[in-house]
Design an enzyme around this catalytic site. Sequence first.
Site, PDB file in Angstrom:
ATOM      1  N   GLY A 126       0.768  -1.247   0.000  1.00 18.97           N
ATOM      2  CA  GLY A 126       0.000   0.000   0.000  1.00 18.97           C
ATOM      3  C   GLY A 126       0.797   1.294   0.000  1.00 18.97           C
TER       4      GLY A 126
ATOM      5  CD  GLU B 271       4.336   2.027  -4.471  1.00 21.55           C
ATOM      6  OE1 GLU B 271       3.910   0.923  -4.080  1.00 21.55           O
ATOM      7  OE2 GLU B 271       5.451   2.468  -4.174  1.00 21.55           O
TER       8      GLU B 271
ATOM      9  CG  ASN C  75       7.912   2.378  -1.366  1.00 22.80           C
ATOM     10  OD1 ASN C  75       7.606   1.219  -1.605  1.00 22.80           O
ATOM     11  ND2 ASN C  75       7.036   3.365  -1.410  1.00 22.80           N
TER      12      ASN C  75
ATOM     13  CG  ASP D 173       9.148   2.299  -5.257  1.00 21.93           C
ATOM     14  OD1 ASP D 173       8.787   1.879  -4.144  1.00 21.93           O
ATOM     15  OD2 ASP D 173       8.785   1.790  -6.332  1.00 21.93           O
TER      16      ASP D 173
ATOM     17  CB  CYS E  60      -3.468  -1.081 -15.757  1.00 16.80           C
ATOM     18  SG  CYS E  60      -3.743  -1.269 -13.990  1.00 16.80           S
ATOM     19  CG  HIS E  61      -4.834   0.315 -20.052  1.00 13.55           C
ATOM     20  ND1 HIS E  61      -5.249  -0.854 -20.645  1.00 13.55           N
ATOM     21  CD2 HIS E  61      -5.817   0.674 -19.200  1.00 13.55           C
ATOM     22  CE1 HIS E  61      -6.461  -1.174 -20.169  1.00 13.55           C
ATOM     23  NE2 HIS E  61      -6.818  -0.268 -19.288  1.00 13.55           N
TER      24      HIS E  61
ATOM     25  CG  MET F 270     -12.238  -1.366 -16.706  1.00 11.36           C
ATOM     26  SD  MET F 270     -10.793  -0.492 -17.367  1.00 11.36           S
ATOM     27  CE  MET F 270     -11.548   1.119 -17.658  1.00 11.36           C
TER      28      MET F 270
HETATM   29  N1  PQQ Z   1       4.697  -5.913  -6.283  1.00 12.08           N
HETATM   30  C1  PQQ Z   1       5.378  -6.251  -7.397  1.00 12.08           C
HETATM   31  C2  PQQ Z   1       5.013  -7.431  -8.192  1.00 12.08           C
HETATM   32  O1  PQQ Z   1       4.315  -8.271  -7.622  1.00 12.08           O
HETATM   33  O2  PQQ Z   1       5.419  -7.503  -9.349  1.00 12.08           O
HETATM   34  C3  PQQ Z   1       6.357  -5.357  -7.653  1.00 12.08           C
HETATM   35  C4  PQQ Z   1       6.250  -4.411  -6.639  1.00 12.08           C
HETATM   36  C5  PQQ Z   1       5.208  -4.787  -5.792  1.00 12.08           C
HETATM   37  C6  PQQ Z   1       7.003  -3.237  -6.406  1.00 12.08           C
HETATM   38  O3  PQQ Z   1       7.947  -2.931  -7.143  1.00 12.08           O
HETATM   39  C7  PQQ Z   1       6.642  -2.434  -5.307  1.00 12.08           C
HETATM   40  O4  PQQ Z   1       7.260  -1.388  -5.074  1.00 12.08           O
HETATM   41  C8  PQQ Z   1       5.554  -2.825  -4.454  1.00 12.08           C
HETATM   42  N2  PQQ Z   1       5.278  -1.992  -3.448  1.00 12.08           N
HETATM   43  C9  PQQ Z   1       4.305  -2.277  -2.586  1.00 12.08           C
HETATM   44  C10 PQQ Z   1       4.102  -1.284  -1.490  1.00 12.08           C
HETATM   45  O5  PQQ Z   1       4.791  -0.263  -1.539  1.00 12.08           O
HETATM   46  O6  PQQ Z   1       3.316  -1.510  -0.589  1.00 12.08           O
HETATM   47  C11 PQQ Z   1       3.539  -3.424  -2.696  1.00 12.08           C
HETATM   48  C12 PQQ Z   1       3.787  -4.326  -3.747  1.00 12.08           C
HETATM   49  C13 PQQ Z   1       2.942  -5.543  -3.758  1.00 12.08           C
HETATM   50  O7  PQQ Z   1       2.239  -5.749  -2.757  1.00 12.08           O
HETATM   51  O8  PQQ Z   1       2.885  -6.319  -4.685  1.00 12.08           O
HETATM   52  C14 PQQ Z   1       4.831  -4.017  -4.670  1.00 12.08           C
END
Ligand code: PQQ
Length: 677
Positions: A183, A185, A263, A308, A607-608, A647
């Site tokens: 979470g 981000e 992060n 990050d 996503c896109h 979506m």
């Molecule tokens: N999850 C992935 C993935 O499954 O490919 C890659 C990432 C996550 C990241 O690069 C992240 O920075 C990330 N950050 C969080 C977060 O900041 O809480 C959660 C997740 C997640 O839960 O998959 C990822």
Amino acid sequence: KGSADHIRAATGAIDSAAIIANAKTTNDWPSYGLDYAETRFSKLDRINVDNVKQLGLQWSYSLGSDRGVEATPVVVDGIMYVTASWSVVHAVDTRTGKKLWTYDPGVDRSKGYRGCCDVVNRGVALYKGKVFVGAYDGRLVALDAATGKVVWEKDTVIDHGYSYTITGAPRVFNGKVVIGNGGAEYGARGYVTAYDAETGNQAWRWFTVPGDPSKPFEDASMEAAAKTWDPAGKWWVNGGGGTAWDSITFDPDLNMVYIGTGNGSPWARHLRSPAGGDNLYLGSIVALNADTGKYVWHYQETPGDNWDYTSTQPMILADLTIDGQPRKVVLHAPKNGFFFVIDRTNGKFISAKNFVEVNWATGYDANGRPIENPEARDPTKSFDSIPGPYGAHNWHPMSFNPQTGLVYLPAQGVPINLTGEKALTQNKMEPFKFGSTTGWNVGFTLNAVPPKNLPFGRLLAWDPVQQKEVWRAEYVAPWNGGTLTTAGNLVFQGTADGRFVAYNAKTGEKLWESPLGTGAVAAPATYMVDGVQYVSIAVGWGGVFGISQRATEKEAPGTVYTFAVGGKAPMPEFTKYQMGNLLTGIEYDPKDVPEGTAIYVAACATCHGVPGVDRGGNVKNLGYTSTENIAHLKDIVFKGPYRDKGMPDFTGKLTEADVVKIQAFIQGTADAIRPKK
Ligand code: PQQ
């Protein structure tokens, strides 16, 4: 075998003592990282350098999913538990490759946007006849291992006003099951929680960053941490971050559990903590007492994170001889591009060395502090962040082979150009702010300017004592799978371009490969059933890079592939990626393109991807979908038919006029990049 009684007996015997005992033979694969040290080193050697060329498919099993699959299968006496997208659990009889049961926690598919990085799940934990899975919406669910029926269910989320998720595999030891959340981000405060495996009652919780300083701190570790944050940034409003969304590792001898923290939220330190500071415990390894969850020590890999740089990447516990002394260490390769060796008894820094090119720091001093490049923190200038937010290493598990002394590390580079924002509006949607319509809030603009450095992906064989690379295998793209290493002197890895490869662990010589249809991101597992060694890998292209980009021309149906010497099962049919031609035929007003760009970045880009420039991953690129789809975009954006595929419904977030502008941007971009005749 495979009956409910057999499953009850086999899985009922799994507890901490059994997991520790299994590490001596590694006949089963009872937990995410194989053993508590999470070495992913199997002592099995029936498959080895001499016969690996005879590996063939034994069976394949469809997971029925079309988004990312990140789980390492857990296998006990031939009973496999593996998860697919949307946290769906599959129990499979490895003797036949047939389904025993499936469990779908029923996550609301239109809420996929509440996590940053695809609707993935990294797998289950197994303990005394129960299977534990973290559902994407934040529930921790205990299932009867024999039937898949729910035994108990707990909501791990402290405040549903924030976008908390679970994507990681729970870990279980001494009767407790531990899980963290995603979470950071979105503005969230990280924590890990331990529950009683039997009842689901909460045993302990440890927050990774301090809360509102006007309220009492939860414990002394939070009071100490608060001194490293500037209250002027009001970090607690936006949560502060530090979410522990992946790595949790247990040392039974020291009775410590090691948490990898995430992060900062927002990423930009000048907004989060304007006066600076280390902002504990972001980007850290933290040791907790396994019984009480009380803080024991921490080592911060990225003080005052600004990029990050999560430290959530999987850890390996190893016993090494360093400078003639036996040391109990943690091996760790976080996003920030340095390989760390840390004393796990006390958190003391031993060494750090960059395993890819980095530009945010030149190295670490003797006290374990990074020597930073000041330009990397200048919020007034754009910066090609190397590593970028995808990390030099992400969640893809590494493995450690004590026979070669090498760590097998999926390394990568995905440079991204970042510019710090001047001000942060907490949790507010804004044009041009990446993902802000779906809740992203990072304090940086992710510039469309292509960075000067090129992306890459490679497998590194890394000597953690000498802190140097011994061999490498170069790939065509970033985002390759996790690794497995064995006493057969082998390393196995799935690749972004859809192959399953075995290498000689000592030399790096490629010995065998098989197609996997689509790109693989998860790590393989190996185990014995009735005297035969098998290797299984769960495949399903996805994760944060795989949502919008790919390196194969194949669709991504989730599939488990199981290989054995002499296996002769036919490969399932691979489906070609359905990608349309570059979009034509949408009428638009070119004056709408700039505003359409701003709205697209805020609502669609996570996503896109970039229309026409990216080619689509497990989510389609809108520059290559049909004219019909884009012409009727508003019917898709508002209460549309794809909500059950992930979506979001943008009702109340976007207007019909916004959608017209988005159409202008998509068609305008397609027209701009179309090769001139
Ligand atoms: N999850 C992935 C993935 O499954 O490919 C890659 C990432 C996550 C990241 O690069 C992240 O920075 C990330 N950050 C969080 C977060 O900041 O809480 C959660 C997740 C997640 O839960 O998959 C990822």
